[in-house]
Design an enzyme around this catalytic site. Structure first.
Site, PDB file in Angstrom:
ATOM      1  CD1 TRP A  74       3.878   2.986  -5.109  1.00 35.39           C
ATOM      2  CD2 TRP A  74       2.850   3.006  -7.089  1.00 35.39           C
ATOM      3  NE1 TRP A  74       4.840   2.898  -6.073  1.00 35.39           N
ATOM      4  CE2 TRP A  74       4.241   2.905  -7.308  1.00 35.39           C
ATOM      5  CE3 TRP A  74       2.001   3.036  -8.204  1.00 35.39           C
ATOM      6  CZ2 TRP A  74       4.810   2.840  -8.589  1.00 35.39           C
ATOM      7  CZ3 TRP A  74       2.561   2.963  -9.486  1.00 35.39           C
ATOM      8  CH2 TRP A  74       3.957   2.867  -9.673  1.00 35.39           C
TER       9      TRP A  74
ATOM     10  CG  ASP B  41      -7.506 -11.850 -10.880  1.00 33.95           C
ATOM     11  OD1 ASP B  41      -6.599 -11.100 -11.291  1.00 33.95           O
ATOM     12  OD2 ASP B  41      -7.747 -12.972 -11.350  1.00 33.95           O
TER      13      ASP B  41
ATOM     14  CE  LYS C 179       6.930  -3.794 -10.607  1.00 42.45           C
ATOM     15  NZ  LYS C 179       7.217  -3.578  -9.188  1.00 42.45           N
TER      16      LYS C 179
ATOM     17  CG  ASP D  61      -2.552  -6.640  -4.053  1.00 40.05           C
ATOM     18  OD1 ASP D  61      -1.612  -5.926  -4.466  1.00 40.05           O
ATOM     19  OD2 ASP D  61      -2.446  -7.872  -3.861  1.00 40.05           O
TER      20      ASP D  61
ATOM     21  CG  ASP E  48       4.702  -0.967  -8.047  1.00 41.27           C
ATOM     22  OD1 ASP E  48       5.522  -1.172  -8.952  1.00 41.27           O
ATOM     23  OD2 ASP E  48       5.017  -0.911  -6.847  1.00 41.27           O
TER      24      ASP E  48
ATOM     25  N   GLY F 266       0.748  -1.244   0.000  1.00 42.67           N
ATOM     26  CA  GLY F 266       0.000   0.000   0.000  1.00 42.67           C
ATOM     27  C   GLY F 266       0.781   1.299   0.000  1.00 42.67           C
TER      28      GLY F 266
HETATM   29  C1  LIG Z   1       5.287  -4.904  -5.911  1.00 42.87           C
HETATM   30  S1  LIG Z   1       3.744  -5.219  -5.130  1.00 42.87           S
HETATM   31  C2  LIG Z   1       2.998  -3.651  -5.176  1.00 42.87           C
HETATM   32  C3  LIG Z   1       3.553  -2.674  -4.177  1.00 42.87           C
HETATM   33  C4  LIG Z   1       2.718  -1.458  -3.999  1.00 42.87           C
HETATM   34  N1  LIG Z   1       2.646  -0.652  -5.192  1.00 42.87           N
HETATM   35  C5  LIG Z   1       3.216  -0.594  -2.865  1.00 42.87           C
HETATM   36  O1  LIG Z   1       3.787   0.449  -3.169  1.00 42.87           O
HETATM   37  O2  LIG Z   1       3.051  -0.944  -1.726  1.00 42.87           O
HETATM   38  C6  LIG Z   1       2.889  -6.180  -6.334  1.00 42.87           C
HETATM   39  C7  LIG Z   1       1.499  -6.633  -5.942  1.00 42.87           C
HETATM   40  O3  LIG Z   1       0.839  -7.106  -7.098  1.00 42.87           O
HETATM   41  C8  LIG Z   1      -0.202  -7.975  -6.650  1.00 42.87           C
HETATM   42  N2  LIG Z   1      -0.770  -8.766  -7.757  1.00 42.87           N
HETATM   43  C9  LIG Z   1      -0.130  -9.640  -8.563  1.00 42.87           C
HETATM   44  N3  LIG Z   1      -1.002 -10.173  -9.458  1.00 42.87           N
HETATM   45  C10 LIG Z   1      -2.219  -9.603  -9.227  1.00 42.87           C
HETATM   46  C11 LIG Z   1      -3.522  -9.733  -9.839  1.00 42.87           C
HETATM   47  N4  LIG Z   1      -3.714 -10.565 -10.851  1.00 42.87           N
HETATM   48  N5  LIG Z   1      -4.532  -8.980  -9.334  1.00 42.87           N
HETATM   49  C12 LIG Z   1      -4.314  -8.150  -8.306  1.00 42.87           C
HETATM   50  N6  LIG Z   1      -3.126  -7.985  -7.700  1.00 42.87           N
HETATM   51  C13 LIG Z   1      -2.075  -8.698  -8.148  1.00 42.87           C
HETATM   52  C14 LIG Z   1       0.514  -8.798  -5.615  1.00 42.87           C
HETATM   53  O4  LIG Z   1      -0.418  -9.349  -4.725  1.00 42.87           O
HETATM   54  C15 LIG Z   1       1.432  -7.760  -4.941  1.00 42.87           C
HETATM   55  O5  LIG Z   1       0.921  -7.298  -3.753  1.00 42.87           O
END
Ligand SMILES: C[S@@+](CC[C@H](N)C(=O)[O-])C[C@H]1O[C@@H](n2cnc3c(N)ncnc32)[C@H](O)[C@@H]1O
EC number: 2.1.1.205
Lengths: 1045, 321
Positions: B55, B95, B160, B79, B120, B53
């Site tokens: 961002w 999702d 990203k 997420d 991200d 969280g």
């Molecule tokens: C690098 S983290 C994001 C960090 C966040 N932007 C922050 O600043 O705290 C990537 C996230 O993408 C989520 N994620 C991956 N595939 C996903 C999907 N299909 N739907 C939703 N979230 C997804 C993962 O659960 C993970 O928490």
């Protein structure tokens, strides 16, 4: 829509086939993609839940109706799904999970099924064979890849062959014979068998007498007992003289056609009893000076020699001869001059090896103080005639004494002054002592309780440490090394066995498809190749006089806390371990019965340890011992387990003569912390690993090399017309570590391969230097995490080499490496950049007055390129008085972000001697080229920027590596997996060619021009990242893929 | 490894803890905003793949500070994982590849479209390079798909990407929907990593384009010819390094004691790592229950084992940045 990490299509045709998908959401989903007519999407019919990570691999076994899945959650699951595909549809209504296997230490990448057995392999580098019975026990563990784990797995139809493909690019095949899995091992589980020692007192020393069963033990009651055929039998009893103390050694000796064992036992009053095991009552009692006999060693040579360490550092020596007389066999011991040990507290010998030299012998010994000693006897000892006569007289007297009860008469030899070492490496192995020394193919190897193996050479009268190998962390007590036979012998057996097994098995291994592309074909080729090689090696082994200068493969034997361990330093694999209670105990390792002269690493797993624990003699049958049916074979050597960060080309070696076979020698450094020396034959695409240097404790990020003229040894090179290379190699990387080696690469005619000799010149770590300087009261270390990002050799002379390093703490540093004294010293550092310095490149030139100038370019993460004039470093007599520049001559913002690569070349033609070309590649994907004129005013360099051209998006990803073929041709690469060739024209840079490369994460590149007659000259590019690829630049400067690792 | 060793290696990790961000990636969004002025006039923002969280924290702090009435600012965070609540941020645990998620976002905005979508997202990194890159691209396409459902024309999208072998293909797909696409690299993102961000400005879908989740229009085949495209036909997307040059350098190693007047003190992470998939395996290993050659694997019915309290610390090593 949903992301799938794996999928499997089952069924005879599209209409009735079932698709199994392993989803990102940890499920297995089954549906019939061809089942529904028209546009409507087919629906998921089954969902299998249970995994808690994504699913990487699936396998279905029709006969058992099992579906297996491997997951990120480190487990393997087997599901009962019923018949899939055709009439079976999506199988049973509600599938159940039959087994959950947890045994991997990391992600499981592959799973395969065969009737009654589940095979899985993963990131931990292990392939596990699971037994179905009893809820999932690991029946076998197959290991043998370097770091990075196993990425692919194939199993032949009957399960008799397993092939694994590693992240290191290596391929191994394993023979698993039928029946192994069916044996019930529960009784044997990690069992240690008490051999039921039945003698009086406590067993203190244990020795193996060869066979699997024969064990000799000496007790603190002065008794020697033999264990054979599961019973104990007293061989010799020393009586009261030999009680409450015990040293013993035993050795085989050849007499006529028989081999017999001689045993020596020492006591507290300088007595040493020597007897033949089968004839214990006709022994000889020797006198080793006065007082306690600290240690006894039998040393092989043209005659067996006994060394007994007595008081005051005197090592008494006798040679042994077996003679035949009326009463049977007798022993004749002839006293030799003693050896004198250096003065220290614990003054006795712990290890010795002898080599014939001329008319005498050379002895390399180790003592309890950790020193290595070199003794010479014979020819060079300048023995006087009188002495020799005396000794001969004495020896006459010795004859027949063994028959008497009498004490040994004081020999006249005693009057002769003992031999002192001609060279001593005092305490090299640390205070805990040397544990073994041995000789193998012309090199000496010593081990100690400092956790190190030292590889030594003897140069006239000096012992030189060529390399130090450290054992794994925690394995501080090494006992010895065991040499490994090349895997070639294994391969040889495969060929033999394959003939026996007939066609059936052979077909099944090639047919099984082997996920790894083209393995089937490769394997066959390798068989043939290795067979050829075996032939040539056969010749070599007989020709013992030949001096091979490459280091042999060995495993380290020692203690890791309470375990006895065989450790393979190359694969970093624990081959064998027994919980025995730790060091300070006598042990004997017994090789598996089928071992040849030199064991393979896999066969060592199957050995047995005899050891003493709490007054009992124990035998370990580690579980693997039943696995005598598994054999590992290397089909293809692995390179680095993880990404390769840097590469450099050293040159080429050839067999010479009429053969056009030329091998290109490359050095790579990687994230797996190792440096590899490789030879590549571009014509055939063969790759051979010549040496692996594993001294770094963190990633290796950068390499530099300085060529030296190889010494011509007796003109032999010119005669056979083979070429060789002599190079100083520098490697640097994480934890601010720098290593320097001398490499000698030549052609070995016996094996018909290039070979490489490695000498470690120096190692240096910045934090160790800080550690020493650190103020004791300051608890926070300055910065132990500094990484070296790039390196360049600035200047070289016979005595010293100057290297600069780009450092992550914002500094550019200059070090001197003194070749003779093996010292590395920091002479200059400058924090001008204030950010991570990513690249350095140097350039030196001669001005019209003949004066040498040294320039350095450095680039940082902010995109700036700075120029430094280091010329004055050449003039200063001593490094201490030289301060180095405090600021660069100039600094230019060239890139938007990091400057990843810098390359310098100068214009052709004498007129432009003072104009240099500086090319740089950035994280912004830009390629830039500057032409700079180096004007001199009163010997001071004034750079003038003549032109600056850029290609803003030369690559669509960071430009990570750059090379110059000549001053007009540049080659660049990037993680976008393109290799681009650029031509420097009068008005800028022109893209000449672009080719797609298979090397992901491209991080390093090297280009070289290979001279040849006329059309034969070639230009090569090698790219490294995940693996490496060699490309050839053809006439039109189009790179052509040549061969890929 | 000591607790402070990550502090030593990564300056932004340390700064994030000092400034109270849940992850170091907060700085990436801040630096992207510095360059592109992303938050100007934004009232409704979507944070895709938001957990833990940081961002959303940035959005919450920045948007609510620049708008007079906080009421008007609406932030939706999506997420797969749950995350700790944040002021003014509505969470959807869902999702981003599902159309229902898009519908839910719209519902939160009461039928209105978003001004800004950020993503991200990163899939589990397999370490299998090509798989990682491919899956990252697929996630980006999913994010773009959902964006076509929720973003207002003229709105901006930031996501990203991995700059790998197929990045040009991704650019070409983004260019269909946005008049301006830039590849931006914040200084807090490491030089050594292939991670970068696409900043897509001025959403302008092709005429007559109807958003459709189940049939992704964008899934071009990854054929070699396309990849070989060079020269004039090559899709060019400008590169921009962003963030103040005087900012900290994420590649540089800094001493722990940055300021000689201020003594270094270890701070625990703001948001402890989430449950890793291998938690069970680690639990078994810790209790010596993994199958070995002499021990059968722990049996089924693992539910009986208590897993709740364990926190595996090596989860942090799997972070992609
Ligand atoms: C690098 S983290 C994001 C960090 C966040 N932007 C922050 O600043 O705290 C990537 C996230 O993408 C989520 N994620 C991956 N595939 C996903 C999907 N299909 N739907 C939703 N979230 C997804 C993962 O659960 C993970 O928490």
């Amino acid at each position: 829509m949903c992301l799938l990490y794996s999928a499997l299509l089952i069924g005879p045709n599209w209409e009735t086939s079932v698709l199994v998908g392993g989803t990102v959401f940890n499920q297995l989903v089954l549906w019939r993609p061809g089942g529904s007519k028209g546009d409507s999407q087919s629906q998921v019919e089954r969902r299998l839940l249970g995994h808690s990570g994504v699913i990487f691999s699936l396998c279905y076994l029709q006969s058992a109706r099992w579906l297996a899945s491997a997951s990120d959650d480190r487990s393997v699951r087997v599901w009962n799904v019923g018949v899939l595909g055709a009439d079976g549809g999506c199988g049973v209504e509600s599938p159940t999970c039959l087994r959950v296997f947890y045994g991997h230490q990391a992600r499981v990448f592959c799973v395969r099924l065969s009737p009654g057995c589940v095979f899985s392999a993963g990131e931990d580098g292990a392939c596990l064979l699971w037994e179905w019975e009893g809820n999932g026990r690991v029946g076998q563990t197959l290991k043998g890849h370097r770091s990075g784990g196993i990425r692919s797995l194939a199993v032949s139809r009957g399960g008799g062959w397993v092939a694994t493909g590693g992240a290191d690019g290596g391929i191994r095949a394993w023979r698993v014979l039928e029946g192994t899995r069916l044996v019930d091992q529960s009784k044997e589980a990690d069992c240690q068998i008490d051999l039921g020692f039945s003698g009086r007192g406590c067993p203190k020393v244990v020795r193996s007498l060869g066979g699997r069963d024969a064990v000799l033990v000496c007790t603190d009651q002065g008794e020697v007992l033999l264990h054979q055929d599961e019973s104990w039998q007293t061989v010799w009893n020393g009586g009261p003289e030999f009680q409450s103390y015990c040293v013993m050694d035993v050795a085989p000796v050849q007499f006529q056609d028989a081999s017999l064992w001689v045993c020596a036992v020492g006591n507290l009053n300088s007595g040493v009893q020597v007897f033949a095991l089968h004839h214990p009552n006709s022994g000889v009692l020797l006198q080793a000076g006065q007082g306690k006999v600290h240690a006894l060693q039998w040393v092989q040579g043209d005659r067996l020699c006994l060394l007994a360490s007595g008081a005051e550092g005197l090592v008494y020596r006798w040679t042994l001869e077996v003679i035949e007389d009326k009463t049977g066999l007798g022993l004749r011991l002839e006293k030799q001059k003693s050896f004198l040990l250096p003065t220290c507290a614990k003054r006795w010998l712990t290890a010795a090896v002898r080599l014939p030299r001329g008319n005498g012998s050379l002895w390399v010994c180790g003592d309890r103080r950790g020193s290595l000693l070199l003794y010479r006897e014979g020819e060079l000892c300048e023995e006087s005639e009188v002495d020799r006569e005396n000794r001969e007289g004495g020896s006459k007297e010795e004859q027949g004494v063994w028959e008497d009860e009498n004490r040994w008469p004081e020999s006249t030899v005693n009057d002769i002054a003992p031999i002192s070492p001609v060279n001593t490496l005092f305490g090299v192995h640390g205070k805990q002592g040397v544990t073994s020394v041995c000789e193998h193919q012309g090199l000496f190897y010593s081990t100690g309780r400092d956790g190190c193996v030292r590889v030594l050479t003897v140069d006239r009268n000096t012992l030189k440490v060529r390399r130090v190998h450290r054992a794994s962390k925690g394995m501080e007590w090494l006992e010895k090394v065991m040499f490994l036979g090349s895997e070639i012998s294994d391969m040889y057996e495969v060929i033999e066995r394959r003939k026996q097994d007939g066609e059936e098995e052979e077909r099944s291994i090639t047919d099984s498809g082997l996920e790894i592309e083209g393995v089937g074909q490769k394997k066959r080729d390798t068989f043939n190749e290795e067979a050829e090689l075996k032939k040539t090696i056969g010749i070599n082994l007989e020709d013992s006089g030949s001096e091979r200068f490459a280091e042999a493969r060995f495993v380290m034997v020692g203690f890791h806390s309470i375990q006895f361990v065989l450790w393979d330093p190359l694969t970093r694999d624990k081959l064998f371990s027994v919980t025995c209670g730790g060091g300070h105990r006598s042990w004997a390792y017994i090789f598996p019965s089928h071992t040849q002269a030199l064991p393979s690493s896999h066969s060592l797993r199957e050995g047995m340890l005899i050891f003493i624990q709490k007054g009992a003699v124990m035998s370990s049958r580690s579980l693997t011992s039943k696995a005598t049916h598994v054999r590992g074979h290397t089909l293809k050597d692995g390179l680095h387990g993880r990404g390769l960060s840097c590469i450099c080309h050293l040159g080429s070696v050839s067999r010479g003569g009429l053969s056009s076979e030329e091998w290109e020698v490359l050095v790579t450094g990687g994230e797996d912390t190792t440096v590899s020396v490789l030879a590549i034959e571009p014509g055939q695409g063969t790759v051979k690993v010549l040496a692996v240097l594993a001294d770094h404790i963190s990633n290796v990020r950068t390499l530099a090399a300085v060529q030296r003229e190889p010494r011509q040894k007796g003109g032999s090179n010119s005669r056979t017309n083979t070429s060789s290379l002599s190079t100083f190699l520098f490697s640097a990387g994480g934890r601010a570590e720098l290593q320097c080696y001398q490499l000698l690469i030549g052609w070995n005619e016996q094996v018909n391969w290039p070979v490489c000799q490695v000498t470690q010149v120096a190692g240096h770590r910045l934090d160790e230097q800080w550690e020493r300087r650190r103020n004791r009261h300051k608890t926070v270390k300055m910065d132990p995490e500094t990484r070296y990002m790039s390196m360049a050799v600035v200047h070289e002379s016979i005595e010293e080499i100057l290297v600069t390093l780009a450092c992550s703490d914002g500094a550019v540093r200059l070090f001197t490496v003194r070749v003779e004294s093996r010292k590395v010293e920091l002479v200059w550092e400058n924090f001008y950049h204030q950010r991570c310095v990513l690249s350095v490149a140097s350039y030196s030139f001669e001005d019209p007055q003949g004066k040498q100038h040294v320039l350095l370019f450095s680039g940082a993460t902010d995109g700036a390129v700075a120029l430094w004039d280091l010329t004055t470093v050449l003039d200063s007599k001593s490094m201490d008085s030289w301060h180095g520049p405090s600021a660069p001559c100039f600094s230019l913002p060239v890139h938007q972000s990091g400057v990843n690569a810098l390359v310098i070349s100068n214009e052709v033609g004498p007129m432009d001697k003072d104009i240099i070309t500086v090319a740089s590649g950035g994280d912004d994907g830009q390629l830039s080229l500057m032409k700079i004129r180096m004007q001199l005013r009163q010997e001071v360099v004034f750079p003038e920027l003549l032109s600056h051209w850029t290609v803003p998006l030369a690559h669509s990803a960071p430009l990570t590596a750059l090379g110059a073929l000549d001053c007009a041709t540049l080659v660049s690469t990037s993680p976008d997996q393109r290799v681009c060739v650029w031509r420097v024209c009068h008005d800028g840079l022109q893209n000449k060619a672009t080719v797609f490369s298979h090397t992901a994460d491209a991080a390093g590149l090297w280009v070289w021009h290979k001279k040849g007659s006329g059309l034969q000259s070639r230009d090569y590019v090698v790219v490294c990242g995940q693996g490496l690829q060699v490309l050839e630049l053809t006439n039109g400067k189009d790179p052509e893929r040549n061969e890929k690792e | 490894m000591g607790r402070s060793s990550k502090d030593k290696r990564d300056i932004y990790y340390r700064l994030a803890k000092e400034e109270g961000w849940r992850a170091r990636s907060a700085f990436k969004l801040l630096q992207l905003d510095e360059e592109f002025n992303l938050f100007k006039g934004v009232r409704r923002a979507v944070d895709l793949c938001a957990a833990p969280g940081s961002w959303s924290q940035v959005l919450s702090r920045k948007l609510r500070a620049s708008n007079e009435s906080c009421e008007e600012v609406k932030i939706v965070a999506v997420d797969l994982q749950a995350m700790a609540p944040l002021p003014g941020v509505t969470q959807i645990q869902g999702d981003i590849t599902k159309v229902s998620t898009a519908q839910e976002i719209i519902r939160h905005f009461e039928g209105q479209a978003a001004d800004l979508v950020v993503c991200d997202g990163a899939p589990d990194v397999t370490g299998l390079h090509d798989v990682d890159e491919y899956i990252q691209a697929q996630l980006l396409l999913a994010a773009l798909n959902i964006t076509t459902h929720v973003l207002k024309p003229g709105g901006n999208f930031v996501a990203k990407i991995f700059r790998g072998k197929d990045v040009t293909l991704l650019y070409s797909q983004l260019k269909i929907f946005f008049s301006m696409v830039t590849c931006a690299k914040p200084r807090s993102s490491r030089n050594s990593s292939i991670e970068a961000f696409v900043v897509c400005q001025n959403y302008s879908p092709p005429d007559g384009y109807i958003p459709n989740m189940s049939n992704p229009l964008l899934d071009h085949s990854y054929d070699v010819d396309f990849n070989q495209l060079e020269g004039p036909n090559r899709i060019i997307v400008p590169f921009l390094a962003c963030g103040d040059l005087s900012a900290f350098d994420s590649d540089r190693t800094y001493p722990l004691q940055l300021d000689s007047n201020k003594e270094y003190k270890y701070l625990p992470p703001t948001q402890p790592p989430i449950q890793p998939p291998y938690q069970q395996a680690c639990h078994l290993r810790k209790n010596n229950l993994l199958a070995k050659e002499d021990l059968p694997s722990a049996l089924l019915g693992l539910g009986a084992l208590n897993l709740g309290t364990e926190q595996e610390t090596d989860a942090s090593t799997r972070e992609t940045h």
